[in-house]
Design a protein around this motif. Structure first.
Motif, PDB file in Angstrom:
ATOM      1  N   ALA A  67      12.236  -4.603  -0.634  1.00  0.00           N
ATOM      2  CA  ALA A  67      11.960  -5.526  -1.736  1.00  0.00           C
ATOM      3  C   ALA A  67      10.698  -5.119  -2.489  1.00  0.00           C
ATOM      4  O   ALA A  67      10.668  -5.099  -3.726  1.00  0.00           O
ATOM      5  N   VAL A  68       9.645  -4.794  -1.736  1.00  0.00           N
ATOM      6  CA  VAL A  68       8.393  -4.383  -2.364  1.00  0.00           C
ATOM      7  C   VAL A  68       8.585  -3.077  -3.138  1.00  0.00           C
ATOM      8  O   VAL A  68       8.117  -2.937  -4.275  1.00  0.00           O
ATOM      9  N   ASP A  69       9.286  -2.127  -2.535  1.00  0.00           N
ATOM     10  CA  ASP A  69       9.461  -0.828  -3.181  1.00  0.00           C
ATOM     11  C   ASP A  69      10.308  -0.937  -4.444  1.00  0.00           C
ATOM     12  O   ASP A  69      10.055  -0.225  -5.414  1.00  0.00           O
ATOM     13  N   VAL A  70      11.299  -1.824  -4.434  1.00  0.00           N
ATOM     14  CA  VAL A  70      12.108  -2.029  -5.637  1.00  0.00           C
ATOM     15  C   VAL A  70      11.225  -2.532  -6.778  1.00  0.00           C
ATOM     16  O   VAL A  70      11.318  -2.052  -7.917  1.00  0.00           O
ATOM     17  N   VAL A  71      10.355  -3.492  -6.482  1.00  0.00           N
ATOM     18  CA  VAL A  71       9.460  -4.032  -7.512  1.00  0.00           C
ATOM     19  C   VAL A  71       8.519  -2.950  -8.037  1.00  0.00           C
ATOM     20  O   VAL A  71       8.348  -2.782  -9.253  1.00  0.00           O
ATOM     21  N   VAL A  72       7.923  -2.188  -7.123  1.00  0.00           N
ATOM     22  CA  VAL A  72       6.958  -1.167  -7.523  1.00  0.00           C
ATOM     23  C   VAL A  72       7.634  -0.048  -8.319  1.00  0.00           C
ATOM     24  O   VAL A  72       7.144   0.372  -9.376  1.00  0.00           O
ATOM     25  N   MET A  73       8.780   0.439  -7.825  1.00  0.00           N
ATOM     26  CA  MET A  73       9.467   1.521  -8.523  1.00  0.00           C
ATOM     27  C   MET A  73      10.038   1.063  -9.860  1.00  0.00           C
ATOM     28  O   MET A  73      10.128   1.843 -10.808  1.00  0.00           O
ATOM     29  N   THR A  74      10.417  -0.220  -9.940  1.00  0.00           N
ATOM     30  CA  THR A  74      10.838  -0.768 -11.231  1.00  0.00           C
ATOM     31  C   THR A  74       9.670  -0.742 -12.208  1.00  0.00           C
ATOM     32  O   THR A  74       9.838  -0.432 -13.395  1.00  0.00           O
ATOM     33  N   GLY A  75       8.472  -1.055 -11.708  1.00  0.00           N
ATOM     34  CA  GLY A  75       7.294  -0.989 -12.563  1.00  0.00           C
ATOM     35  C   GLY A  75       7.018   0.417 -13.055  1.00  0.00           C
ATOM     36  O   GLY A  75       6.772   0.630 -14.248  1.00  0.00           O
ATOM     37  N   TYR A  76       7.071   1.399 -12.140  1.00  0.00           N
ATOM     38  CA  TYR A  76       6.872   2.793 -12.546  1.00  0.00           C
ATOM     39  C   TYR A  76       7.921   3.221 -13.568  1.00  0.00           C
ATOM     40  O   TYR A  76       7.611   3.857 -14.582  1.00  0.00           O
ATOM     41  N   THR A  77       9.176   2.866 -13.302  1.00  0.00           N
ATOM     42  CA  THR A  77      10.266   3.262 -14.197  1.00  0.00           C
ATOM     43  C   THR A  77      10.133   2.590 -15.555  1.00  0.00           C
ATOM     44  O   THR A  77      10.307   3.214 -16.604  1.00  0.00           O
ATOM     45  N   GLY A  78       9.799   1.284 -15.530  1.00  0.00           N
ATOM     46  CA  GLY A  78       9.671   0.547 -16.782  1.00  0.00           C
ATOM     47  C   GLY A  78       8.533   1.056 -17.637  1.00  0.00           C
ATOM     48  O   GLY A  78       8.669   1.190 -18.866  1.00  0.00           O
ATOM     49  N   LEU A  79       7.396   1.346 -17.008  1.00  0.00           N
ATOM     50  CA  LEU A  79       6.263   1.875 -17.766  1.00  0.00           C
ATOM     51  C   LEU A  79       6.600   3.221 -18.400  1.00  0.00           C
ATOM     52  O   LEU A  79       6.250   3.490 -19.554  1.00  0.00           O
ATOM     53  N   ALA A  80       7.280   4.074 -17.624  1.00  0.00           N
ATOM     54  CA  ALA A  80       7.652   5.385 -18.172  1.00  0.00           C
ATOM     55  C   ALA A  80       8.668   5.252 -19.287  1.00  0.00           C
ATOM     56  O   ALA A  80       8.677   6.050 -20.232  1.00  0.00           O
ATOM     57  N   SER A  81       9.548   4.245 -19.200  1.00  0.00           N
ATOM     58  CA  SER A  81      10.543   4.063 -20.256  1.00  0.00           C
ATOM     59  C   SER A  81       9.880   3.670 -21.572  1.00  0.00           C
ATOM     60  O   SER A  81      10.428   3.927 -22.649  1.00  0.00           O
ATOM     61  N   LYS A  82       8.711   3.036 -21.506  1.00  0.00           N
ATOM     62  CA  LYS A  82       7.964   2.722 -22.730  1.00  0.00           C
ATOM     63  C   LYS A  82       7.502   4.004 -23.414  1.00  0.00           C
ATOM     64  O   LYS A  82       7.481   4.086 -24.639  1.00  0.00           O
ATOM     65  N   VAL A  83       7.149   5.000 -22.602  1.00  0.00           N
ATOM     66  CA  VAL A  83       6.755   6.299 -23.157  1.00  0.00           C
ATOM     67  C   VAL A  83       7.923   6.907 -23.916  1.00  0.00           C
ATOM     68  O   VAL A  83       7.756   7.520 -24.970  1.00  0.00           O
TER      69      VAL A  83
ATOM     70  N   VAL B  36       0.837  -1.206   0.000  1.00  0.00           N
ATOM     71  CA  VAL B  36       0.000   0.000   0.000  1.00  0.00           C
ATOM     72  C   VAL B  36       0.870   1.253   0.000  1.00  0.00           C
ATOM     73  O   VAL B  36       0.622   2.209  -0.753  1.00  0.00           O
ATOM     74  N   ILE B  37       1.908   1.256   0.856  1.00  0.00           N
ATOM     75  CA  ILE B  37       2.787   2.426   0.956  1.00  0.00           C
ATOM     76  C   ILE B  37       3.501   2.677  -0.361  1.00  0.00           C
ATOM     77  O   ILE B  37       3.576   3.817  -0.845  1.00  0.00           O
ATOM     78  N   SER B  38       4.038   1.620  -0.984  1.00  0.00           N
ATOM     79  CA  SER B  38       4.813   1.797  -2.217  1.00  0.00           C
ATOM     80  C   SER B  38       3.939   2.199  -3.396  1.00  0.00           C
ATOM     81  O   SER B  38       4.352   2.995  -4.242  1.00  0.00           O
ATOM     82  N   LEU B  39       2.729   1.625  -3.461  1.00  0.00           N
ATOM     83  CA  LEU B  39       1.851   1.905  -4.595  1.00  0.00           C
ATOM     84  C   LEU B  39       1.199   3.279  -4.501  1.00  0.00           C
ATOM     85  O   LEU B  39       0.722   3.801  -5.507  1.00  0.00           O
ATOM     86  N   SER B  40       1.165   3.856  -3.302  1.00  0.00           N
ATOM     87  CA  SER B  40       0.563   5.181  -3.143  1.00  0.00           C
ATOM     88  C   SER B  40       1.373   6.215  -3.926  1.00  0.00           C
ATOM     89  O   SER B  40       2.592   6.280  -3.785  1.00  0.00           O
ATOM     90  N   PRO B  41       0.711   7.027  -4.754  1.00  0.00           N
ATOM     91  CA  PRO B  41       1.438   8.042  -5.522  1.00  0.00           C
ATOM     92  C   PRO B  41       2.174   9.016  -4.599  1.00  0.00           C
ATOM     93  O   PRO B  41       1.632   9.443  -3.575  1.00  0.00           O
ATOM     94  N   GLY B  42       3.393   9.320  -4.935  1.00  0.00           N
ATOM     95  CA  GLY B  42       4.184  10.237  -4.128  1.00  0.00           C
ATOM     96  C   GLY B  42       5.398  10.709  -4.897  1.00  0.00           C
ATOM     97  O   GLY B  42       5.549  10.418  -6.096  1.00  0.00           O
ATOM     98  N   ALA B  43       6.265  11.431  -4.211  1.00  0.00           N
ATOM     99  CA  ALA B  43       7.449  11.988  -4.867  1.00  0.00           C
ATOM    100  C   ALA B  43       8.348  10.886  -5.419  1.00  0.00           C
ATOM    101  O   ALA B  43       8.964  11.045  -6.483  1.00  0.00           O
ATOM    102  N   GLY B  44       8.443   9.745  -4.710  1.00  0.00           N
ATOM    103  CA  GLY B  44       9.279   8.643  -5.184  1.00  0.00           C
ATOM    104  C   GLY B  44       8.767   8.081  -6.495  1.00  0.00           C
ATOM    105  O   GLY B  44       9.555   7.791  -7.408  1.00  0.00           O
ATOM    106  N   ALA B  45       7.450   7.920  -6.599  1.00  0.00           N
ATOM    107  CA  ALA B  45       6.865   7.415  -7.838  1.00  0.00           C
ATOM    108  C   ALA B  45       7.075   8.403  -8.982  1.00  0.00           C
ATOM    109  O   ALA B  45       7.386   8.009 -10.117  1.00  0.00           O
TER     110      ALA B  45
END
Length: 209
Positions: free
Chosen positions: A158-174, A15-24
């Motif tokens: 571990a959870v935050d690495v997975v979530v932030m990798t997802g955010y980063t990967g999706l943006a890299s598609k853009v 929940v904490i990692s998926l919540s939109p914030g400055a890190g995302a």
């Protein structure tokens, strides 16, 4: 720590990692501009900042921050200033900064990107106060504290690495889809606006009394 308690920690971490914030926002902006591979430098910095927040709470300094108006205010306005700085940098980023399919930018070093990610998380006093309210719920006071905090830290990272990798990967598609200078400029300024929004939100936060 029991399996039931660990599952609760895992759920809270998601929940904490998926919540939109400055890190995302930082992860998406990095992925868009630099690509996934170099984006891991930023992710590493975010995790160092997260570990610092957990260490501050574990050491009991989180209570001091929560109860000190001066400490809270100083860290908060440093965070606001840094997010505004990132917003300005993102706004002024040239469309020609992006080169190659993987989005590598030669003049931006990995350590610099790690420091940027670290400061994004480390300069958020509200996150420390939030963890001060949440983490003790998963701690058994009668059991050794260090192993419990280590398990919590490992799970959250571990959870935050997975979530932030997802955010980063999706943006890299853009990045791969938006190749024209005009599209890149529009995307840069969109993320710049998100940094400004995050700075505004942080500026409105008040210490709980």
């Amino acid at each position: 720590m029991s399996w039931q308690m660990w599952c609760a920690v895992l759920g809270a971490s998601c929940v904490i990692s998926l919540s939109p914030g400055a890190g995302a926002i930082a992860s998406m902006a990095t992925g868009m501009r630099f690509g996934l591979r170099r984006g891991y430098w930023n992710i590493a910095g975010l995790q160092l900042g997260l570990l610092l927040q957990i260490a501050v709470v574990a050491a009991g300094l989180g209570a001091l921050l929560a109860n000190s108006t001066l400490a809270f205010t100083v860290i908060k306005w440093f965070g606001v200033a840094y997010l505004v700085y990132l917003g300005v940098r993102q706004w002024r980023a040239s469309a020609t900064d992006v080169s190659g399919v993987d989005g590598e930018v030669a003049e931006t070093s990995g350590p610099a990107m790690t420091l940027r990610g670290f400061l994004v998380n480390a300069s958020n006093p509200k996150a420390v106060v939030f963890m001060l309210a949440v983490l003790p719920q998963f701690i058994t006071p009668s059991a050794p504290l260090l192993p419990q905090y280590l398990i919590i830290a490992a799970t959250m990272v571990a959870v935050d690495v997975v979530v932030m990798t997802g955010y980063t990967g999706l943006a890299s598609k853009v990045l791969r889809l938006m190749r024209s200078p005009r599209q890149q400029r529009t995307t840069n300024r969109t993320f710049s606006g998100l940094f400004f929004v995050a700075a505004t939100f942080l500026a409105t936060i008040r210490r709980a009394v």
